[in-house]
Design a protein around this motif. Structure first.
Motif, PDB file in Angstrom:
ATOM      1  N   UNK A 287       0.826  -1.210   0.000  1.00 42.12           N
ATOM      2  CA  UNK A 287       0.000   0.000   0.000  1.00 42.12           C
ATOM      3  C   UNK A 287       0.868   1.271   0.000  1.00 42.12           C
ATOM      4  N   UNK A 288       1.882   1.296   0.848  1.00 42.36           N
ATOM      5  CA  UNK A 288       2.755   2.480   0.944  1.00 42.36           C
ATOM      6  C   UNK A 288       3.560   2.655  -0.341  1.00 42.36           C
ATOM      7  N   UNK A 289       4.084   1.564  -0.903  1.00 45.07           N
ATOM      8  CA  UNK A 289       4.875   1.667  -2.137  1.00 45.07           C
ATOM      9  C   UNK A 289       4.017   2.204  -3.277  1.00 45.07           C
ATOM     10  N   UNK A 290       2.770   1.729  -3.382  1.00 44.77           N
ATOM     11  CA  UNK A 290       1.882   2.226  -4.436  1.00 44.77           C
ATOM     12  C   UNK A 290       1.605   3.716  -4.265  1.00 44.77           C
ATOM     13  N   UNK A 291       1.365   4.143  -3.013  1.00 40.44           N
ATOM     14  CA  UNK A 291       1.097   5.557  -2.753  1.00 40.44           C
ATOM     15  C   UNK A 291       2.324   6.419  -3.040  1.00 40.44           C
ATOM     16  N   UNK A 292       3.487   5.968  -2.608  1.00 41.76           N
ATOM     17  CA  UNK A 292       4.717   6.733  -2.837  1.00 41.76           C
ATOM     18  C   UNK A 292       5.034   6.821  -4.335  1.00 41.76           C
ATOM     19  N   UNK A 293       4.810   5.718  -5.058  1.00 47.00           N
ATOM     20  CA  UNK A 293       5.057   5.731  -6.504  1.00 47.00           C
ATOM     21  C   UNK A 293       4.182   6.773  -7.196  1.00 47.00           C
ATOM     22  N   UNK A 294       2.911   6.808  -6.833  1.00 51.89           N
ATOM     23  CA  UNK A 294       2.000   7.785  -7.422  1.00 51.89           C
ATOM     24  C   UNK A 294       2.419   9.209  -7.067  1.00 51.89           C
ATOM     25  N   UNK A 295       2.753   9.432  -5.794  1.00 52.49           N
ATOM     26  CA  UNK A 295       3.177  10.774  -5.368  1.00 52.49           C
ATOM     27  C   UNK A 295       4.468  11.188  -6.078  1.00 52.49           C
ATOM     28  N   UNK A 296       5.383  10.234  -6.270  1.00 46.27           N
ATOM     29  CA  UNK A 296       6.662  10.565  -6.906  1.00 46.27           C
ATOM     30  C   UNK A 296       6.462  10.898  -8.386  1.00 46.27           C
ATOM     31  N   UNK A 297       5.541  10.190  -9.052  1.00 47.53           N
ATOM     32  CA  UNK A 297       5.246  10.525 -10.450  1.00 47.53           C
ATOM     33  C   UNK A 297       4.702  11.943 -10.568  1.00 47.53           C
ATOM     34  N   UNK A 298       3.823  12.320  -9.660  1.00 50.33           N
ATOM     35  CA  UNK A 298       3.301  13.690  -9.661  1.00 50.33           C
ATOM     36  C   UNK A 298       4.426  14.690  -9.399  1.00 50.33           C
ATOM     37  N   UNK A 299       5.302  14.354  -8.444  1.00 48.79           N
ATOM     38  CA  UNK A 299       6.421  15.237  -8.109  1.00 48.79           C
ATOM     39  C   UNK A 299       7.359  15.410  -9.302  1.00 48.79           C
ATOM     40  N   UNK A 300       7.643  14.315 -10.028  1.00 46.69           N
ATOM     41  CA  UNK A 300       8.531  14.403 -11.189  1.00 46.69           C
ATOM     42  C   UNK A 300       7.896  15.231 -12.305  1.00 46.69           C
ATOM     43  N   UNK A 301       6.582  15.052 -12.524  1.00 49.90           N
ATOM     44  CA  UNK A 301       5.921  15.848 -13.550  1.00 49.90           C
ATOM     45  C   UNK A 301       5.940  17.334 -13.181  1.00 49.90           C
ATOM     46  N   UNK A 302       5.714  17.631 -11.907  1.00 53.36           N
ATOM     47  CA  UNK A 302       5.765  19.028 -11.473  1.00 53.36           C
ATOM     48  C   UNK A 302       7.171  19.597 -11.627  1.00 53.36           C
ATOM     49  N   UNK A 303       8.191  18.776 -11.345  1.00 53.86           N
ATOM     50  CA  UNK A 303       9.573  19.238 -11.514  1.00 53.86           C
ATOM     51  C   UNK A 303       9.873  19.530 -12.990  1.00 53.86           C
ATOM     52  N   UNK A 304       9.378  18.651 -13.884  1.00 55.88           N
ATOM     53  CA  UNK A 304       9.563  18.894 -15.315  1.00 55.88           C
ATOM     54  C   UNK A 304       8.836  20.140 -15.786  1.00 55.88           C
ATOM     55  N   UNK A 305       7.597  20.334 -15.316  1.00 53.91           N
ATOM     56  CA  UNK A 305       6.840  21.532 -15.694  1.00 53.91           C
ATOM     57  C   UNK A 305       7.519  22.797 -15.179  1.00 53.91           C
ATOM     58  N   UNK A 306       8.044  22.737 -13.946  1.00 57.65           N
ATOM     59  CA  UNK A 306       8.730  23.900 -13.387  1.00 57.65           C
ATOM     60  C   UNK A 306       9.992  24.225 -14.189  1.00 57.65           C
ATOM     61  N   UNK A 307      10.711  23.185 -14.619  1.00 61.91           N
ATOM     62  CA  UNK A 307      11.932  23.405 -15.398  1.00 61.91           C
ATOM     63  C   UNK A 307      11.613  24.074 -16.738  1.00 61.91           C
ATOM     64  N   UNK A 308      10.569  23.578 -17.426  1.00 60.02           N
ATOM     65  CA  UNK A 308      10.197  24.200 -18.704  1.00 60.02           C
ATOM     66  C   UNK A 308       9.701  25.624 -18.500  1.00 60.02           C
ATOM     67  N   UNK A 309       9.018  25.869 -17.385  1.00 64.80           N
ATOM     68  CA  UNK A 309       8.551  27.227 -17.094  1.00 64.80           C
ATOM     69  C   UNK A 309       9.730  28.159 -16.806  1.00 64.80           C
ATOM     70  N   UNK A 310      10.725  27.655 -16.079  1.00 61.44           N
ATOM     71  CA  UNK A 310      11.868  28.496 -15.714  1.00 61.44           C
ATOM     72  C   UNK A 310      12.643  28.967 -16.934  1.00 61.44           C
ATOM     73  N   UNK A 311      12.762  28.120 -17.951  1.00 64.30           N
ATOM     74  CA  UNK A 311      13.542  28.508 -19.139  1.00 64.30           C
ATOM     75  C   UNK A 311      12.652  29.056 -20.254  1.00 64.30           C
ATOM     76  N   UNK A 312      11.335  29.081 -20.039  1.00 64.54           N
ATOM     77  CA  UNK A 312      10.428  29.618 -21.059  1.00 64.54           C
ATOM     78  C   UNK A 312      10.237  28.706 -22.254  1.00 64.54           C
ATOM     79  N   UNK A 313      10.343  27.387 -22.026  1.00 58.97           N
ATOM     80  CA  UNK A 313      10.141  26.422 -23.124  1.00 58.97           C
ATOM     81  C   UNK A 313       8.679  25.985 -23.119  1.00 58.97           C
ATOM     82  N   UNK A 314       7.874  26.600 -23.961  1.00 60.05           N
ATOM     83  CA  UNK A 314       6.448  26.313 -23.992  1.00 60.05           C
ATOM     84  C   UNK A 314       6.134  25.269 -25.066  1.00 60.05           C
TER      85      UNK A 314
END
Length: 521
Positions: free
Chosen positions: A287-314
């Motif tokens: 149960x914990x591994x499934x929850x952490x995996x889902x949370x980490x995928x969201x975190x990685x997507x947010x990190x990617x979106x933040x990186x593209x926003x920081x450099x202005x890559x739309x």
């Protein structure tokens, strides 16, 4: 008389007279009603005739009006057509005059070409005659030289070629050294200005985050709970995460071992939550591994979106953003790859602005240049080629796709953008404190550098200095001339590029000296 006096007779007579009178009156009433109907019908007919005449007149007037309007519209169209025809005639006349002028010019050029061709043909014949004369003279001279020297023509040719080759190599080396010195002075001056400006305008952290592979424990008793009865808990964690958990004598800590950095991060976070929660059993672990995996995928997507926003890559594809976010948990020589990609993007943008290039395109290429490192442990090939294929798959521009594949020269560099990405990548990785290297691999790289240098003829000694960023070579002054030292440094540098993998660049310095020693007695 009795019959006449009878009352029924009178009644019958009265009825008969009444019937006759009723019939007559009714006939007169019907005739009067018919007369009224005839008069009304006559009046209706007359009224209808009058209305029909009125409608006829109105219809005629309306048709005349419409015909007039149609006539006006047709006349306007005819006028417009006449104007267009007039303009077209004028345009055709101008085109015809222009074509006539061009035709006359072509005739003149054709005449000139014909005269030039005849002159060239004449000169070709003259040159052919001179070539024949020269060949005859060369043949005579060769015969005389062979007769005088007492050697054959092939031997003389070989000696001459060797002499010319040696002289050409010496002249080429001198000229190359001169050109390189001139170009280096100018290129170094401009490059230093651009790089200094880029560094001054972007000052990133010297020490980037590193992926953690060790989980602290509140006490050594927790190791037994992690292992579980007959090892069921540790097997469940390893099965759910794909990461090996090493429990040794290290006090109050366990070590996570795995090649996939994302899985290792999932295992670290899951184990941390299980330790804090205290409930450690196979069901809770899944149960914990499934929850952490889902949370980490969201975190990685947010990190990617933040990186593209920081450099202005739309407009970056959502799958490419997810892959970019995975670089947050990927390191190279101890340097966080996502932070490194952001540095490269900013440095590319600054240098592109100084060169007058497309800043957005340069920053986008810099951000995505190491995208292949997110999946290089899953796909075969170098991370540059993997990243190139990913960028092409998700619709990036051709210039960006090619620059990703060429930033480690897996494919030849073709454009200024390719050079910018390669330079910014080397600059970000080579700055002090950006990367760390294991002692064993560091020593092995230095040994390989010296071994490559020592494999060349004319090298007496070689020293890898400046933390492996410079290779200083002592050349044998008897077998290596000054002109050969330039070619030797180039050959060694090319061999290092082909055989070794290293961050930044390595400077190859060849030193040749001649010492004359005499003792005064």
């Amino acid at each position: 008389m009795e019959m006449l006096n009878h009352p029924s007779i009178f009644v019958s007579a009265g009825l008969l007279v009444g019937l006759i009178l009723g019939f007559v009156l009714r006939k007169r009433f019907i005739e009067g009603h018919r007369q009224n109907i005839r008069e009304q019908a006559k009046q209706l007919i007359e009224t209808a005739i009058v209305e029909a005449e009125q409608l006829k007149k109105e219809a005629q007037l309306q048709s005349k009006e419409e015909a007039y309007q149609v006539k006006q519209a047709v006349e306007e169209e005819l006028k417009a057509d006449r104007r267009e025809l007039k303009d077209e005639r004028q345009q055709l006349k101008k085109s015809r005059d222009q074509l006539k002028k061009e035709w006359d010019s072509l005739d003149r050029k054709r005449s000139d070409l014909q005269s030039q061709e005849s002159g060239l043909t004449k000169r070709e014949h003259e040159i052919e005659d001179k070539h024949k004369e020269v060949d005859n003279l060369i043949g005579k001279q060769r015969y005389e030289l062979s007769r005088i020297a007492g050697i054959s023509q092939d031997e003389a040719k070989k000696l001459l070629m060797e002499s010319l080759e040696s002289q050409a190599r010496m002249d080429a080396a001198k000229q190359l050294a001169k050109i390189e010195n001139e170009m280096k002075m100018e290129a170094d001056r401009k490059a230093k200005n651009y790089i200094a400006l880029a560094i001054s305008r972007y000052a990133g952290d010297y020490v980037a985050d590193k992926t953690v592979s060790m989980v602290p424990l509140p006490s050594d008793e927790m190791k037994g709970r992690i292992i579980g009865r007959e090892g069921r808990n540790i097997r469940a964690i390893e099965a759910a995460t794909g990461i090996d958990i090493i429990i040794d004598d290290t006090p109050e800590a366990v070590i996570l071992s795995g090649f996939n950095p994302v899985r290792r991060e999932v295992a670290r976070l899951a184990l941390h939550q299980l330790i804090n929660d205290g409930r450690i059993h196979p069901g809770r672990i899944e149960e914990v591994v499934a929850k952490v995996t889902k949370d980490l995928e969201i975190d990685m997507q947010e990190a990617g979106e933040q990186a593209t926003f920081d450099v202005g890559a739309h407009g970056v594809h959502v799958e490419l953003i997810k892959i970019l976010g995975r670089l947050k948990y990927r390191t190279s020589y101890g340097q966080n790859v996502l932070q490194h990609s952001l540095e490269v993007a900013f440095l590319c943008g600054i240098m592109a602005a100084e060169l007058g290039l497309d800043v957005k395109l340069a920053k986008r290429a810099g951000l995505l240049h190491d995208i292949g490192k997110a999946v290089d442990h899953e796909v075969e090939g170098s991370h540059a080629i993997i990243g190139r294929d990913l960028a092409k798959k998700y619709g990036e521009q051709e210039e960006i796709v090619y620059s990703i594949g060429s930033h480690h020269e897996d494919v030849p560099i073709l454009s200024v953008l390719d050079v910018l990405v390669q330079s910014a990548d080397a600059l970000s990785g080579a700055r002090p404190g950006a990367r760390k290297e294991m002692l064993q691999s560091y020593v092995k790289r230095l040994e390989d550098l010296e071994a490559i240098a020592n494999s060349f003829d004319g090298v007496d000694k070689s020293y890898a200095i400046q933390a492996g960023r410079e290779l200083r070579i002592i050349a044998n002054s008897e077998s290596v001339r000054d002109s050969d030292a330039v070619l030797l440094s180039q050959d060694i540098a090319k061999s290092i590029e082909e055989k070794l993998t290293y961050p930044g660049q390595i400077r190859v310095t060849v030193i040749r000296e001649t010492r004359a020693v005499e003792y005064a007695k």
